[in-house]
Design a protein around this motif. Structure first.
Motif, PDB file in Angstrom:
ATOM      1  N   ASP A   9       0.829  -1.203   0.000  1.00  0.00           N
ATOM      2  CA  ASP A   9       0.000   0.000   0.000  1.00  0.00           C
ATOM      3  C   ASP A   9       0.863   1.252   0.000  1.00  0.00           C
ATOM      4  O   ASP A   9       0.505   2.267  -0.591  1.00  0.00           O
ATOM      5  CB  ASP A   9      -0.922   0.000   1.217  1.00  0.00           C
ATOM      6  CG  ASP A   9      -1.975  -1.101   1.151  1.00  0.00           C
ATOM      7  OD1 ASP A   9      -2.356  -1.467   0.026  1.00  0.00           O
ATOM      8  OD2 ASP A   9      -2.394  -1.585   2.209  1.00  0.00           O
ATOM      9  N   THR A  10       1.981   1.202   0.684  1.00  0.00           N
ATOM     10  CA  THR A  10       2.918   2.319   0.710  1.00  0.00           C
ATOM     11  C   THR A  10       4.319   1.792   0.429  1.00  0.00           C
ATOM     12  O   THR A  10       4.618   0.623   0.682  1.00  0.00           O
ATOM     13  CB  THR A  10       2.907   3.035   2.069  1.00  0.00           C
ATOM     14  OG1 THR A  10       3.289   2.107   3.098  1.00  0.00           O
ATOM     15  CG2 THR A  10       1.526   3.600   2.369  1.00  0.00           C
ATOM     16  N   ILE A  11       5.172   2.648  -0.078  1.00  0.00           N
ATOM     17  CA  ILE A  11       6.544   2.257  -0.363  1.00  0.00           C
ATOM     18  C   ILE A  11       7.493   3.211   0.349  1.00  0.00           C
ATOM     19  O   ILE A  11       7.123   4.354   0.660  1.00  0.00           O
ATOM     20  CB  ILE A  11       6.830   2.249  -1.881  1.00  0.00           C
ATOM     21  CG1 ILE A  11       6.592   3.629  -2.506  1.00  0.00           C
ATOM     22  CG2 ILE A  11       5.960   1.204  -2.567  1.00  0.00           C
ATOM     23  CD1 ILE A  11       6.896   3.667  -3.993  1.00  0.00           C
ATOM     24  N   PRO A  12       8.714   2.780   0.628  1.00  0.00           N
ATOM     25  CA  PRO A  12       9.649   3.637   1.360  1.00  0.00           C
ATOM     26  C   PRO A  12       9.964   4.911   0.582  1.00  0.00           C
ATOM     27  O   PRO A  12      10.052   4.901  -0.642  1.00  0.00           O
ATOM     28  CB  PRO A  12      10.899   2.755   1.499  1.00  0.00           C
ATOM     29  CG  PRO A  12      10.417   1.354   1.296  1.00  0.00           C
ATOM     30  CD  PRO A  12       9.271   1.442   0.345  1.00  0.00           C
ATOM     31  N   ALA A  21       0.824   8.242  -6.120  1.00  0.00           N
ATOM     32  CA  ALA A  21      -0.261   7.273  -6.005  1.00  0.00           C
ATOM     33  C   ALA A  21      -0.933   7.070  -7.358  1.00  0.00           C
ATOM     34  O   ALA A  21      -1.127   8.017  -8.129  1.00  0.00           O
ATOM     35  CB  ALA A  21      -1.283   7.747  -4.984  1.00  0.00           C
ATOM     36  N   VAL A  22      -1.282   5.826  -7.645  1.00  0.00           N
ATOM     37  CA  VAL A  22      -2.045   5.494  -8.847  1.00  0.00           C
ATOM     38  C   VAL A  22      -3.468   6.026  -8.680  1.00  0.00           C
ATOM     39  O   VAL A  22      -4.072   5.900  -7.614  1.00  0.00           O
ATOM     40  CB  VAL A  22      -2.062   3.971  -9.066  1.00  0.00           C
ATOM     41  CG1 VAL A  22      -2.964   3.590 -10.236  1.00  0.00           C
ATOM     42  CG2 VAL A  22      -0.647   3.450  -9.290  1.00  0.00           C
ATOM     43  N   GLY A  54       8.915   2.932 -11.265  1.00  0.00           N
ATOM     44  CA  GLY A  54       9.335   1.677 -10.679  1.00  0.00           C
ATOM     45  C   GLY A  54       8.717   1.378  -9.331  1.00  0.00           C
ATOM     46  O   GLY A  54       7.862   2.110  -8.822  1.00  0.00           O
ATOM     47  N   LEU A  55       9.188   0.274  -8.772  1.00  0.00           N
ATOM     48  CA  LEU A  55       8.729  -0.241  -7.493  1.00  0.00           C
ATOM     49  C   LEU A  55       9.940  -0.683  -6.678  1.00  0.00           C
ATOM     50  O   LEU A  55      10.999  -0.984  -7.236  1.00  0.00           O
ATOM     51  CB  LEU A  55       7.800  -1.442  -7.708  1.00  0.00           C
ATOM     52  CG  LEU A  55       6.415  -1.148  -8.271  1.00  0.00           C
ATOM     53  CD1 LEU A  55       5.773  -2.441  -8.783  1.00  0.00           C
ATOM     54  CD2 LEU A  55       5.536  -0.512  -7.200  1.00  0.00           C
ATOM     55  N   GLN A 102       1.127   2.879  -4.614  1.00  0.00           N
ATOM     56  CA  GLN A 102       2.184   3.857  -4.810  1.00  0.00           C
ATOM     57  C   GLN A 102       3.278   3.341  -5.736  1.00  0.00           C
ATOM     58  O   GLN A 102       3.588   2.142  -5.754  1.00  0.00           O
ATOM     59  CB  GLN A 102       2.800   4.259  -3.472  1.00  0.00           C
ATOM     60  CG  GLN A 102       1.854   5.035  -2.576  1.00  0.00           C
ATOM     61  CD  GLN A 102       2.539   5.538  -1.319  1.00  0.00           C
ATOM     62  OE1 GLN A 102       3.545   4.996  -0.880  1.00  0.00           O
ATOM     63  NE2 GLN A 102       1.990   6.602  -0.732  1.00  0.00           N
ATOM     64  N   LEU A 103       3.867   4.256  -6.522  1.00  0.00           N
ATOM     65  CA  LEU A 103       4.970   3.950  -7.418  1.00  0.00           C
ATOM     66  C   LEU A 103       6.061   4.998  -7.234  1.00  0.00           C
ATOM     67  O   LEU A 103       5.821   6.095  -6.736  1.00  0.00           O
ATOM     68  CB  LEU A 103       4.500   3.989  -8.887  1.00  0.00           C
ATOM     69  CG  LEU A 103       3.350   3.086  -9.310  1.00  0.00           C
ATOM     70  CD1 LEU A 103       3.000   3.366 -10.769  1.00  0.00           C
ATOM     71  CD2 LEU A 103       3.709   1.628  -9.122  1.00  0.00           C
ATOM     72  N   TYR A 104       7.270   4.642  -7.669  1.00  0.00           N
ATOM     73  CA  TYR A 104       8.343   5.622  -7.750  1.00  0.00           C
ATOM     74  C   TYR A 104       8.288   6.307  -9.109  1.00  0.00           C
ATOM     75  O   TYR A 104       8.104   5.662 -10.151  1.00  0.00           O
ATOM     76  CB  TYR A 104       9.708   4.952  -7.600  1.00  0.00           C
ATOM     77  CG  TYR A 104      10.033   4.513  -6.185  1.00  0.00           C
ATOM     78  CD1 TYR A 104       9.936   5.396  -5.110  1.00  0.00           C
ATOM     79  CD2 TYR A 104      10.466   3.209  -5.933  1.00  0.00           C
ATOM     80  CE1 TYR A 104      10.244   4.989  -3.824  1.00  0.00           C
ATOM     81  CE2 TYR A 104      10.788   2.799  -4.647  1.00  0.00           C
ATOM     82  CZ  TYR A 104      10.667   3.689  -3.594  1.00  0.00           C
ATOM     83  OH  TYR A 104      10.976   3.291  -2.326  1.00  0.00           O
TER      84      TYR A 104
END
Length: 272
Positions: A9-12, A21-22, A54-55, A102-104
């Motif tokens: 759901d969240t990324i660092p 966020a998508v 990215g992810l 979420q994405l980078y």
């Protein structure tokens, strides 16, 4: 359940990337999808540029790939078009994104499929195969393009009818566009072609150039490429780009770049 496809759901946070966020996702068929993400307030780009998406991955740097931005430079969201690569390290996960994930997003968009890389002209041809359509969706909704060129032609060649992403939306997108709807109504042309299924146009781009099918009947000028008045952008398969580039060079077209504008341009970052 395929754990490989689950997304956090969240990324660092990362100082090298925006975290976005998508907002929307659309699956066109079993191997093609598009999605939109929120646009950071500080994010600036020229229509036609690409950016890294990215992810996170376990114990290492984010897994990143270059994606052309399909939305125009003035849009509030960033749109992307992607294939689903079987076993692809990124797309095997990216194809499962949902609104809220979420994405980078890279901080520095770049690219040569931009108006700055072309000399002025009368007709602009945007020749694409597959997901190569993405940057041209951006360019064809840029008001600057309609002030620089009298006519804009988007050509999209695919294998299957369902691969014609945005086919039914092309007219609506331009007709409802707040900035270019009046210009596009008289200056924009859309030429889709499907090579492996029945369709009203089934030839490849090279054949359409040779037989004149690439040039709509209401288009001004000759039914052939003219280096004096035509400017051309290419994006898609390596085979199409190499074949078409060789043809253009023989006709007297000169490849352009950001530092030296020419009469046609490709995205070198995606070419082997």
């Amino acid at each position: 359940m395929n754990m490989e496809c689950l997304l956090p759901d969240t990324i660092p946070d990362s100082p090298a990337f925006h975290t976005v966020a998508v907002t929307t996702v659309r699956h066109w068929n079993d191997h093609l999808f598009s999605f939109s993400v929120e646009r950071p307030g500080s994010f600036r780009f020229r229509s036609g540029e690409f950016v890294m998406l990215g992810l996170p991955q376990d114990g290492g740097k984010p897994l990143l790939r270059a994606y052309s931005i399909a939305s125009p430079a003035w849009a509030d969201e960033l749109d992307f078009l992607s294939i689903k690569v079987p076993g692809g390290p990124l797309t095997s996960r990216l194809k499962s994104v949902r609104p809220g994930d979420q994405l980078y997003l890279g901080r520095k968009p770049t690219g040569t499929l931009v108006a700055d890389a072309l000399l002025g002209g009368k007709r602009l041809f945007l020749l694409s195969t597959g997901t190569g359509l993405a940057p041209f969706l951006s360019i064809a909704r840029d008001p600057e393009i309609y002030s620089r060129f009298e006519q804009v032609v988007v050509v999209h060649s695919v294998r299957r009818v369902s691969d014609l992403a945005y086919h039914d939306q092309q007219t609506a997108l331009w007709a409802d566009d707040p900035l270019i709807h009046e210009e596009a109504a008289v200056q924009f042309y859309y030429v889709p072609t499907v090579t492996r299924e029945p369709f009203h146009t089934t030839e490849r781009i090279g054949t359409l150039v040779e037989n004149g099918g690439l040039f709509p009947n209401t288009l001004d000028g000759p039914r052939r490429f003219d280096p004096e008045q035509d400017r051309i952008m290419l994006c898609g398969s390596m085979a199409m780009i190499r074949e078409t580039s060789a043809m253009l060079e023989k006709l007297g077209f000169v490849e352009g770049s950001n530092s030296r504008p020419g009469t046609y341009v490709i995205e070198r970052a995606f070419v082997d």
